[in-house]
Design a protein around this motif. Structure first.
Motif, PDB file in Angstrom:
ATOM      1  N   ASP A 166       0.813  -1.215   0.000  1.00  0.00           N
ATOM      2  CA  ASP A 166       0.000   0.000   0.000  1.00  0.00           C
ATOM      3  C   ASP A 166       0.846   1.265   0.000  1.00  0.00           C
ATOM      4  O   ASP A 166       0.316   2.356  -0.250  1.00  0.00           O
ATOM      5  N   ALA A 167       2.111   1.152   0.305  1.00  0.00           N
ATOM      6  CA  ALA A 167       3.014   2.305   0.239  1.00  0.00           C
ATOM      7  C   ALA A 167       3.661   2.314  -1.146  1.00  0.00           C
ATOM      8  O   ALA A 167       4.145   1.277  -1.608  1.00  0.00           O
ATOM      9  N   PRO A 168       3.675   3.445  -1.821  1.00  0.00           N
ATOM     10  CA  PRO A 168       4.133   3.481  -3.214  1.00  0.00           C
ATOM     11  C   PRO A 168       5.646   3.548  -3.376  1.00  0.00           C
ATOM     12  O   PRO A 168       6.170   4.319  -4.174  1.00  0.00           O
ATOM     13  N   GLY A 169       6.357   2.721  -2.610  1.00  0.00           N
ATOM     14  CA  GLY A 169       7.807   2.693  -2.705  1.00  0.00           C
ATOM     15  C   GLY A 169       8.307   1.335  -3.166  1.00  0.00           C
ATOM     16  O   GLY A 169       7.538   0.373  -3.250  1.00  0.00           O
ATOM     17  N   ARG A 170       9.591   1.260  -3.439  1.00  0.00           N
ATOM     18  CA  ARG A 170      10.232  -0.019  -3.752  1.00  0.00           C
ATOM     19  C   ARG A 170      10.664  -0.634  -2.425  1.00  0.00           C
ATOM     20  O   ARG A 170      11.485  -0.065  -1.706  1.00  0.00           O
ATOM     21  N   SER A 171      10.100  -1.778  -2.094  1.00  0.00           N
ATOM     22  CA  SER A 171      10.318  -2.363  -0.775  1.00  0.00           C
ATOM     23  C   SER A 171      10.721  -3.831  -0.878  1.00  0.00           C
ATOM     24  O   SER A 171      10.303  -4.541  -1.794  1.00  0.00           O
ATOM     25  N   ILE A 172      11.509  -4.252   0.094  1.00  0.00           N
ATOM     26  CA  ILE A 172      11.930  -5.649   0.203  1.00  0.00           C
ATOM     27  C   ILE A 172      11.462  -6.156   1.560  1.00  0.00           C
ATOM     28  O   ILE A 172      11.880  -5.632   2.601  1.00  0.00           O
ATOM     29  N   PHE A 173      10.588  -7.132   1.558  1.00  0.00           N
ATOM     30  CA  PHE A 173      10.105  -7.723   2.801  1.00  0.00           C
ATOM     31  C   PHE A 173      11.090  -8.808   3.216  1.00  0.00           C
ATOM     32  O   PHE A 173      11.161  -9.874   2.593  1.00  0.00           O
ATOM     33  N   CYS A 174      11.873  -8.513   4.253  1.00  0.00           N
ATOM     34  CA  CYS A 174      12.884  -9.466   4.730  1.00  0.00           C
ATOM     35  C   CYS A 174      12.278 -10.243   5.889  1.00  0.00           C
ATOM     36  O   CYS A 174      12.197  -9.744   7.017  1.00  0.00           O
ATOM     37  N   LEU A 175      11.847 -11.448   5.616  1.00  0.00           N
ATOM     38  CA  LEU A 175      11.144 -12.253   6.608  1.00  0.00           C
ATOM     39  C   LEU A 175      12.146 -12.963   7.504  1.00  0.00           C
ATOM     40  O   LEU A 175      12.922 -13.811   7.066  1.00  0.00           O
ATOM     41  N   GLY A 176      12.133 -12.592   8.782  1.00  0.00           N
ATOM     42  CA  GLY A 176      12.991 -13.240   9.760  1.00  0.00           C
ATOM     43  C   GLY A 176      12.160 -13.893  10.836  1.00  0.00           C
ATOM     44  O   GLY A 176      10.989 -13.566  11.025  1.00  0.00           O
ATOM     45  N   ALA A 177      12.766 -14.790  11.556  1.00  0.00           N
ATOM     46  CA  ALA A 177      12.077 -15.446  12.659  1.00  0.00           C
ATOM     47  C   ALA A 177      12.031 -14.506  13.857  1.00  0.00           C
ATOM     48  O   ALA A 177      12.606 -13.417  13.852  1.00  0.00           O
TER      49      ALA A 177
END
Length: 445
Positions: A142-153
């Protein structure tokens, strides 16, 4: 029909040696991609954005930020690292609902855009369940940026994450995980101290299978007052687990030899100077990394403890290293926060510089603001005196997401109300005050 945008009459700081810097230059964008950079570009059919009295430069890249903590901005300015861990991970995190993760992530990502961060790696470690992960991803979408979702535990949890990684990766594939979408994915490693080398090896194998880059928080004895026997990079090297697709975060206290191991492996290092100094990690590793042949990057980390803009982060890193050894030049800092950070995210072919063929992730900074006027050296000015108030216009993949100092199409009053309600509910549930007196005390105290 192609859409064309012409940024005209600005001072172009391209961060591309082949393009150079232009005292007066134009940038032509077609369908979100930079197609020409020159002193003058003729494009009568393009939408024109007047960049006079503006510095035109690549958007910043922040490769390490925990945006779920945005609701508690400033609460931890006086905290040590043990106090931060107790407060954020053991006191308030258990009370986070999916809607709280969404609100913090969205406002945190919008704040980054507002201050000129066009690409951000969001290092997620709330780890409460699938709904929380999905809320974080939804906020980034929903945010109009280039994003990387880094999924950590979760913080120090040994639970397997394979199923979660595969599920989120499959979901994001619909956005164009191969690189066509603005929201992509990375894997946050937990490290051998939390899980053992076998788990690190398994997670690296999973990341390679899914085409994901990885990120890992790491420090040596210098950051923890140990006995000199802890050498996490050397241990990974011994097991053949250093990768050119891994970004190591912080690194305070690792040896010069270990830094050379990272350089030889092609790994990246993310330095968060404000948080590291405030929380007692030790001196930022910027200068030592350079001496070892490693080009560092810079990141924010968390806003309970530090400001959320790259201007202040650059200034801290610059001042500290100049004070230690007189090293670094202004352009180094811009490289750390643009081209080098993009490379650490595997996005250097798409962003990080104003280069023909790259996506138009560009920011326009005011030069007529009294805090920087007159601008004699644009690079030195950005590093030594820049601040978010200068960010006039932001483009992501050619789309204008901030114009004339205002985010486009964002209902900030409603989002502010939502975040305040989230913060107040969590604080009440956790039993923590919001009057500036909250000082978490670890058991050892």
């Amino acid at each position: 029909m192609k859409t064309k945008t012409l940024l005209t009459g600005g001072t172009v700081v391209s961060m591309d040696p082949a393009v150079g810097d232009l005292v007066r230059g134009d940038v032509l964008i077609e369908d979100g991609v930079i197609v020409e950079v020159a002193e003058r570009v003729d494009a009568p059919d393009a939408e024109v954005i007047d960049a006079a009295d503006r510095i035109v430069m690549p958007g910043f890249v922040d490769n390490h930020r925990h945006s779920w903590q945005t609701a508690f901005r400033g609460a931890g300015a006086d905290w040590t690292f043990p106090e931060w861990a107790l407060a954020m991970h053991r006191t308030v995190k258990p009370h986070y609902r999916p809607e709280d993760v969404y609100a913090g992530t969205l406002l945190g990502r919008l704040e980054a855009l507002h201050s000129g961060v066009t690409t951000m790696l969001d290092w997620y470690h709330v780890a409460q369940g699938h709904e929380h992960e999905d809320a974080a991803v939804a906020a980034l979408r929903d945010a109009p940026g280039r994003s990387i979702f880094c999924l950590g535990a979760g913080w120090g949890t040994p639970d397997p994450v394979d199923a979660d990684v595969r599920r989120v990766r499959s979901d994001l594939a619909g956005d164009g995980l191969s690189g066509d979408g603005l929201v992509t994915m990375a894997l946050g490693l937990r490290g051998s101290e939390a899980t053992g080398m076998d788990t690190v090896a398994r997670e690296l194998k999973l990341a390679a299978e899914l085409g994901l880059r990885t990120s890992l928080h790491v420090d040596g004895d210098g950051a923890s007052g140990g006995d000199g026997t802890r050498h996490p990079i050397a241990d990974l090297h011994e097991h053949g687990l250093l990768r050119d697709t891994t970004t190591f975060v912080h690194g305070n206290g690792i040896s010069d030899e270990e830094l050379r191991m990272l350089a030889d492996a092609g790994s990246s290092l993310s330095v968060s100077p404000d948080v590291e100094l405030k929380m007692g990690f030790g001196w930022p590793m910027t200068g030592r990394a350079l001496a070892a042949g490693l080009r560092p990057t810079l990141s924010i980390d968390d806003v309970p403890s530090a400001g959320g803009d790259m201007f202040s982060t650059m200034r801290t890193a610059f001042a500290v290293q100049r004070g230690l050894d007189g090293g670094l030049r202004s352009r180094d800092l811009l490289e750390f926060t643009t081209v080098e950070a993009a490379r650490s995210c595997g996005l250097d072919a798409r962003t990080g510089s104003i280069s023909p063929g790259k996506d138009a992730d560009i920011i326009l900074l005011r030069t007529d603001d009294l805090t920087v006027f007159p601008v004699t050296d644009p690079v030195a000015t950005v590093v030594s005196a820049g601040h978010p108030g200068l960010v006039d216009t932001v483009l992501v993949a050619g789309r204008v997401v901030k114009r004339d100092g205002v985010l486009v199409g964002v209902d900030l009053p409603a989002l502010r109300t939502r975040l305040l309600e989230s913060r107040d509910r969590i604080a009440a549930a956790a039993g923590v005050p919001l009057d500036g007196t909250w000082r978490p005390r670890p058991v050892s105290d």
